[in-house]
Design a protein around this motif. Structure first.
Motif, short mmCIF file in Angstrom:
data_model
loop_
_atom_site.label_atom_id
_atom_site.label_comp_id
_atom_site.label_asym_id
_atom_site.label_seq_id
_atom_site.Cartn_x
_atom_site.Cartn_y
_atom_site.Cartn_z
N THR A 119 0.83 -1.21 0.00
CA THR A 119 0.00 0.00 0.00
C THR A 119 0.86 1.25 0.00
N ALA A 125 -4.77 -0.74 -7.47
CA ALA A 125 -5.77 -1.71 -6.99
C ALA A 125 -5.86 -2.93 -7.90
N MET A 128 -2.99 -5.31 -6.80
CA MET A 128 -2.73 -5.50 -5.38
C MET A 128 -2.91 -6.95 -4.94
#
Length: 442
Positions: A119, A125, A128
């Protein structure tokens, strides 16, 4: 077979010793290249970006294993050169025990903090989940990474560079096949890439440990050999800890640079991921040859033959320069097909990013090669203060310049930070080497 690096023509000794090391690191890098290649070709750009993004964090763990390797290898080399075989075995056993403790600590910290770290570096995203999955599986295989590195450090210290080469040649070739099997047949996605590496590295580690223990049985010593020694741990730590810190800070610097790159989107991430694998193939190869020069230096200092150090330096420069020529030509003029190997869409913007990185960085391989030869001698002589000063100068310059130059020049500015950092640090490393060589040959 054990090899005495204190006798014979230095250039011949180094070529025979270092060429298998070069072959070993080529196959070692195939692990990472295979992961990216399979991810990019069979799973797409996001999977390639995820593996590349995770790779920068795995370098922290590799840095610790590599530093432990160096500490063990330098001290065992000195003891081998001095014919102190009982202490040699104890130094290796001590490293295995201390390295196991460090590995366990890193596994706990990794499983706790990898998600926050992903992060922190602005992981998009869309990559991730795969980045986290790849890292979790990698951390489970960390003991294999540690014990394999320590074992190869022992082999190198004994002058044996062929045995690690054979292990890696077989396991890395198998890794490519298992990568493809897990991803295409079993449809395991990024997890398949990670588990393939876990499996093949595990087999290499177990075989390497078995051969090391068998090799020790052929080295005759009197009395029971202690399995741990605080004085030897201190000597190992004097070399290992600066090497770990150096490699770790480089990894942290690379993570910071990765966070800057992540701000430009997944296409730039994917292009950088492909190009940095090709770049690391060269840098890791040069670093490994530098490690070979460390073993050469340590054995000769242990045998009280400092006059051979300068001869080894000149032979090392010739060796790394010869290695750089084909890579510079290949990367500068054939960057597109090389980067395209990792891509599903050979016309995409990621290709242009990767090509630009290679064309900016590749011509400066000759400069960083000279630095790594100097660094190898500094490590082998135990001059870790000077070694770290030059290394941290390179790192700090690259990190700061990557951030500063990215503002007016976008991603192009990030790539320009590499040559500048290398050039400044090479001048410093050479000056430090010259002082060490002057003192040792008086």
């Amino acid at each position: 077979m054990n090899r005495d690096l204190t006798v014979g023509k230095p250039s011949t000794v180094l070529w025979k010793f270092c060429l298998p090391l070069f072959g070993s690191i080529i196959f070692q890098q195939l692990y990472n290249i295979a992961d990216s290649l399979v991810a990019g070709k069979f799973l797409g750009e996001d999977a390639l970006a995820a593996v590349g993004n995770s790779y920068e964090i795995t370098l922290i763990f590799i840095a610790c294993a590599f530093g432990t390797n160096i500490g063990c290898s330098v001290i065992v080399s000195q003891l081998f050169g001095a014919r102190q075989y009982r202490e040699l075995k104890t130094a290796a056993y001590t490293t295995f025990l201390a390295g196991g403790g460090l590995c366990a600590l890193l596994m706990v910290l990794g499983l706790i903090f990898c998600q926050p770290l992903l992060t922190l570096i602005n992981t998009p995203a869309n990559v991730m989940a795969d980045s986290k999955l790849y890292l979790d599986i990698y951390i489970l295989g960390l003991p294999f990474v540690f014990y394999y590195n320590i074992s190869t450090g022992v082999f190198s210290a004994l002058g044996d560079s062929k045995t690690p080469f054979l292990f890696l040649a077989v396991s890395s070739t198998a890794n490519i096949a298992v990568d493809i099997l897990f991803v295409t047949v079993f449809d395991m996605g990024v997890a398949g890439v990670a588990w393939a590496t876990f499996l093949c590295q595990g087999i290499s580690c177990i075989l390497a440990l078995m051969v090391v223990l068998r090799r020790f049985r052929t080295i005759k010593t009197e009395g029971k050999v202690p399995v741990f020694s605080w004085p030897l741990l201190k000597r190992i730590s004097v070399v290992a800890l600066p090497s770990i810190l150096q490699q770790s800070f480089i990894s942290v610097g690379n993570i910071i640079i990765q966070s800057v790159i992540n701000g430009f989107g997944s296409s730039v991430m994917a292009g950088y991921s492909a190009a940095i694998k090709l770049n690391n193939l060269v840098i890791s190869s040069l670093t490994t040859l530098g490690n070979g020069i460390s073993n050469y230096t340590a054995q000769n200092l242990g045998a009280e033959k400092p006059e051979r150090i300068g001869q080894g330096f000149r032979a090392g420069i010739q060796m790394v320069a010869a290695l750089c020529v084909p890579f510079v030509l290949l990367y500068f003029f054939a960057g597109k097909p090389l980067v395209s190997i990792f891509m599903e869409d050979p016309q995409g913007p990621a290709i242009a990013v990767g090509m630009e990185f290679l064309r900016i960085v590749a011509p400066f391989y000759f400069i960083v090669a000279a630095k790594l030869v100097c660094d190898g001698i500094l490590r082998g002589a135990g001059r870790m203060k000077e070694f770290m000063i030059a290394t941290f100068t390179d790192l700090i310059l690259r990190v700061v310049l990557a951030w500063v130059l990215s503002i007016p020049l976008q991603s192009t500015g990030i790539w320009m930070a590499w040559p500048i950092g290398w050039a400044v640090a090479t001048v410093m490393s050479y000056n430090f080497y010259h002082r060490v060589n002057t003192v040792s040959t008086r």
